[in-house]
Design a protein around this motif. Sequence first.
Motif, PDB file in Angstrom:
ATOM      1  N   SER A 218       0.798  -1.227   0.000  1.00 28.56           N
ATOM      2  CA  SER A 218       0.000   0.000   0.000  1.00 28.56           C
ATOM      3  C   SER A 218       0.835   1.284   0.000  1.00 28.56           C
ATOM      4  O   SER A 218       0.411   2.279  -0.609  1.00 28.56           O
ATOM      5  CB  SER A 218      -0.986  -0.006   1.168  1.00 28.56           C
ATOM      6  OG  SER A 218      -0.332  -0.194   2.402  1.00 28.56           O
ATOM      7  N   HIS A 223      -1.725   5.363  -3.990  1.00 26.21           N
ATOM      8  CA  HIS A 223      -1.930   6.649  -4.653  1.00 26.21           C
ATOM      9  C   HIS A 223      -2.190   6.488  -6.146  1.00 26.21           C
ATOM     10  O   HIS A 223      -2.598   7.439  -6.822  1.00 26.21           O
ATOM     11  CB  HIS A 223      -0.708   7.554  -4.448  1.00 26.21           C
ATOM     12  CG  HIS A 223       0.518   7.089  -5.176  1.00 26.21           C
ATOM     13  ND1 HIS A 223       1.205   5.957  -4.802  1.00 26.21           N
ATOM     14  CD2 HIS A 223       1.166   7.600  -6.248  1.00 26.21           C
ATOM     15  CE1 HIS A 223       2.246   5.790  -5.604  1.00 26.21           C
ATOM     16  NE2 HIS A 223       2.243   6.770  -6.497  1.00 26.21           N
ATOM     17  N   ARG A 224      -1.938   5.305  -6.690  1.00 27.35           N
ATOM     18  CA  ARG A 224      -2.180   5.026  -8.106  1.00 27.35           C
ATOM     19  C   ARG A 224      -2.838   3.645  -8.202  1.00 27.35           C
ATOM     20  O   ARG A 224      -2.258   2.699  -8.716  1.00 27.35           O
ATOM     21  CB  ARG A 224      -0.877   5.081  -8.906  1.00 27.35           C
ATOM     22  CG  ARG A 224       0.237   4.227  -8.307  1.00 27.35           C
ATOM     23  CD  ARG A 224       1.565   4.342  -9.043  1.00 27.35           C
ATOM     24  NE  ARG A 224       2.526   3.417  -8.464  1.00 27.35           N
ATOM     25  CZ  ARG A 224       3.812   3.383  -8.778  1.00 27.35           C
ATOM     26  NH1 ARG A 224       4.297   4.235  -9.666  1.00 27.35           N
ATOM     27  NH2 ARG A 224       4.616   2.509  -8.216  1.00 27.35           N
TER      28      ARG A 224
END
Length: 591
Positions: A218, A223-224
Amino acid sequence: MAQERPPAATTDVVVVGSGPAGAAMALALATLGVDHLVVTRYDSLAAEPRAHITNQRTMEVLDDLGVADAVIAQATPQDLIGTTTFCTAITGEELGRVRSWGTDPRSHAAHVLASPARICDMPQNLMEPVLVNAATARGSRVRYSTEYLSHVVDDDGVTVTVRDRARSDEGAEYDIRARYLYGADGGRSRVAEAAGLPMRGEMGKAGSLNIVFRADLSPWVAHRPSVLYWVLQPGSDVGGIGMGVVRMVRPWNEWLTIWGYDVADGPPDLSEEFTTGLVRRLVGVDDLEVEVLGSSAWTVNHMAAEHYGSGRVFCGGDAVHRHPPSNGLGSNTSIQDSFNLAWKLALVLRGDAGPALLDTYTAERAPIGRQVVDRANRSIAETGRIFDALGVSGTDDPATMRANMDARKDAGDAAEKQRRALREAVRFKAYEFDAHGVELNHRYVSGAVVPDDLAPDPLATVEDPELTYVASTTPGARVPHVWLGLTGRDVSTVQLAGHGRFTLFTGPGGQAWGTAPDVGSGLVALVVVGPGQDVEDPYGEWAGMLEAEGIGDTGAVLVRPDHHVAARFAALPDDPATTLSTTLDRALSRT
């Protein structure tokens, strides 16, 4: 003369295999009330995640079969699977991203307009239990550790010989008597081989390894969010170009890596040292805590069957279309194969259709299978454009590759040209990660479809039918999705159709269609759409679409149980009952 062995079991359909195709067939037959028996040589369902992308068309099928909510409850939703990233490692340098699986804003709008369903990510080891559990709850009989050995076809049915792998006595081998046999036994299908189904293509073009593991990634992926991270590591593979995939199984702590090997040398020893080391290298963290859950080797294939059936024997899924996982089409096409054939088997067995209806299965699904096999293999080749743009093609020297990749960061015309080429190459991967037309633009041409001379199919004029879905009531096309109103709730035209019967959509002036015997028998459901009717058209979109295609308020669109248009009528004929019956006679091979 040896005495003929009596069958140990009798049923209408024997299904060989419990993967996506076999499980979907079992569920569809159980839902339609067809007696059947599933045999699988394995002692359990899939343990590995394998197939995972579940597209809109498949979700529509699962909704029709009553299990869409159960899938959605376990699946990773669309917004968490769509940022496909190219990088040197999960923690390394990012080379580019492409919005995938309908998450690009323009593509997302097209997805919303095309279907009431949403794409999601449902690993096969979670999908199979949903299908099989629902099927058994509705009457499916499933025999695990039961291996298909052979079959013999005669005028009245098929005798299937199987072996109980849990037994070693004489009774381990026995016969099952059925009307039909469905082989959904995978890429090495013994049913397809025994039936003599002609194949075209090549097996074992390249080798790949799957490694399933647990690790918390994570910090580097949240974030993507994506289901796929493509990792390019020059010098770490045969030929010098190391392209691997780190695939999300469950966000963000269960994963699967895909890595190539030279088929000429065979797969490497999948030791814990090897698998853990490969995972750490692709992630880019030397001391990453990794729990390897399993590993396996497989080959890239480019093979499709010319025919999906022979007499009373039919095949579906990987048995008839064998290809890499590119485009995420494997389990989707498999489930849709079964959905196409199940209602035909049900109507033939019930006496509502002639046996020739079953011939339309090959006519309709074999072209789809060939398209999927070609598309998936072409997607692999198209990754070469990224290699070319980065300057890693044409050399086997890792230092040169890395230098060429770094050159894109420079100033000047050459670097600008390289950056442009890389952007275009990454965007071109939409043909793999967002091929909406490949998923929904199916146009069946067979005896179960009645063509007409109304408005021509707009698909013929679209610029790129692989990327762009085009809605149409053209016979053979999937019925267009339009939101209608039914007793205080919104319902799609796709959801009103299906459910094991034909659906005749007409307007307020078309009530006379209901006089047809097939409507009275329940084979056809009459849906009158318009103001003051049970089903209303609050946005006027359905009426507007039909008007544009030359169909008036008294006309009609006849939709098959699999949501595809069988026929359409511009206006109410003088004798609607006879017209509808004649049309169904043709579509169902009743004459």
